[in-house]
Design a protein around this motif. Structure first.
Motif, mmCIF file in Angstrom:
data_model
loop_
_atom_site.group_PDB
_atom_site.id
_atom_site.type_symbol
_atom_site.label_atom_id
_atom_site.label_comp_id
_atom_site.label_asym_id
_atom_site.label_seq_id
_atom_site.Cartn_x
_atom_site.Cartn_y
_atom_site.Cartn_z
ATOM 1 N N CYS A 233 -36.591 2.995 3.991
ATOM 2 C CA CYS A 233 -35.582 4.012 4.300
ATOM 3 C C CYS A 233 -36.011 5.380 3.793
ATOM 4 C CB CYS A 233 -34.259 3.645 3.598
ATOM 5 S SG CYS A 233 -33.633 2.007 3.971
ATOM 6 N N THR A 234 -35.376 6.400 4.320
ATOM 7 C CA THR A 234 -35.493 7.729 3.723
ATOM 8 C C THR A 234 -34.421 7.802 2.642
ATOM 9 O OG1 THR A 234 -36.258 8.692 5.794
ATOM 10 C CG2 THR A 234 -35.366 10.210 4.139
ATOM 11 N N GLU B 294 -29.112 18.247 5.675
ATOM 12 C CA GLU B 294 -29.586 18.073 7.049
ATOM 13 C C GLU B 294 -30.927 18.799 7.233
ATOM 14 O OE1 GLU B 294 -28.168 18.805 11.675
ATOM 15 O OE2 GLU B 294 -26.916 19.562 10.044
ATOM 16 N N GLU B 295 -31.005 20.020 6.753
ATOM 17 C CA GLU B 295 -32.251 20.792 6.874
ATOM 18 C C GLU B 295 -33.380 20.146 6.068
ATOM 19 O OE1 GLU B 295 -34.991 23.254 8.200
ATOM 20 O OE2 GLU B 295 -32.955 23.130 8.984
ATOM 21 N N ALA B 296 -33.080 19.681 4.868
ATOM 22 C CA ALA B 296 -34.095 19.025 4.034
ATOM 23 C C ALA B 296 -34.617 17.755 4.706
ATOM 24 C CB ALA B 296 -33.517 18.706 2.656
ATOM 25 N N LEU B 297 -33.726 17.024 5.357
ATOM 26 C CA LEU B 297 -34.147 15.803 6.048
ATOM 27 C C LEU B 297 -35.007 16.132 7.270
ATOM 28 C CD1 LEU B 297 -30.884 13.731 5.700
ATOM 29 C CD2 LEU B 297 -33.109 13.203 4.663
ATOM 30 N N ALA C 118 -40.382 16.064 9.646
ATOM 31 C CA ALA C 118 -41.509 16.794 10.243
ATOM 32 C C ALA C 118 -42.786 16.557 9.440
ATOM 33 C CB ALA C 118 -41.193 18.279 10.332
ATOM 34 N N ALA C 119 -42.664 16.563 8.124
ATOM 35 C CA ALA C 119 -43.820 16.309 7.250
ATOM 36 C C ALA C 119 -44.330 14.889 7.439
ATOM 37 C CB ALA C 119 -43.451 16.571 5.793
ATOM 38 N N GLN C 120 -43.416 13.939 7.592
ATOM 39 C CA GLN C 120 -43.802 12.534 7.817
ATOM 40 C C GLN C 120 -44.567 12.397 9.141
ATOM 41 O OE1 GLN C 120 -43.469 11.433 4.580
ATOM 42 N NE2 GLN C 120 -43.281 9.535 5.685
ATOM 43 N N GLN C 121 -44.120 13.092 10.169
ATOM 44 C CA GLN C 121 -44.784 13.030 11.468
ATOM 45 C C GLN C 121 -46.197 13.580 11.370
ATOM 46 O OE1 GLN C 121 -42.072 14.977 14.210
ATOM 47 N NE2 GLN C 121 -41.505 12.980 15.059
#
Length: 169
Positions: A87-88, A154-157, A162-165
């Motif tokens: 999970c995140t 929401e913005e942090a997630l 994006a970093a994970q991608q």
């Protein structure tokens, strides 16, 4: 504990159009009040029930984007820690000054019986390293309304996703 996980999680789920599950509420619906569970089964019995509720919430929500709020001590269970690797995980960072008013007026927290502030400090000292180790996103929740905090989360997630991608490519 008492940092606003349920309120912020619910608000975030509303913003994202996702399902929200509060595992404390799941436990209460199935087994009665948390103080009652502690009184009849002790902390160990409560943690077993809690671990099952968390596992079910995670398993049932896989791939759905479900927002799940866990009780503050849920992450101490090694099985829960393993499930959270899928999970995140968000750690809502806070301090005792921010939660003091909430915990001193809320007598429904069995682990904060007696001197609630000192009990919170002791629990936090043991839990903080686990929170930090498990967290994918850490967000300071000391300032802002629930709506503002949900917006920041929401913005942090989004930034985290994006970093994970980028890492996966």
């Amino acid at each position: 504990m008492a940092v606003g996980k349920s309120a912020i999680g619910y608000q975030l789920a509303q913003r994202l159009g996702r399902e929200f599950v509060d595992t404390d509420l799941v436990v209460v619906a199935a087994h009665g009040s948390i103080p009652g569970i502690f009184a009849s089964r002790g902390e160990r019995g409560f943690r077993e029930i809690e671990a099952k509720a968390v596992a079910a919430a995670i398993e049932e929500g896989q791939g759905t984007g479900r927002i799940i709020s866990l009780g503050g001590g849920a992450v101490l269970d090694s099985g829960t820690q393993q499930l959270l690797e899928q999970c995140t995980v968000v750690y809502l960072e806070c301090d005792v000054d921010t939660v003091a008013a909430r915990i001193t007026r809320n007598s429904g927290r069995p682990l904060l019986a007696g001197d609630a502030v000192e009990s919170w400090k002791a629990l936090f000292a043991t839990r903080k390293p686990v929170y930090e180790r498990l967290a994918d996103v850490v967000m300071d929740v000391r300032h802002g309304s629930v709506a503002e905090l949900a917006g920041r989360l929401e913005e942090a997630l989004r930034t985290h996703a994006a970093a994970q991608q980028e890492v996966e490519q």
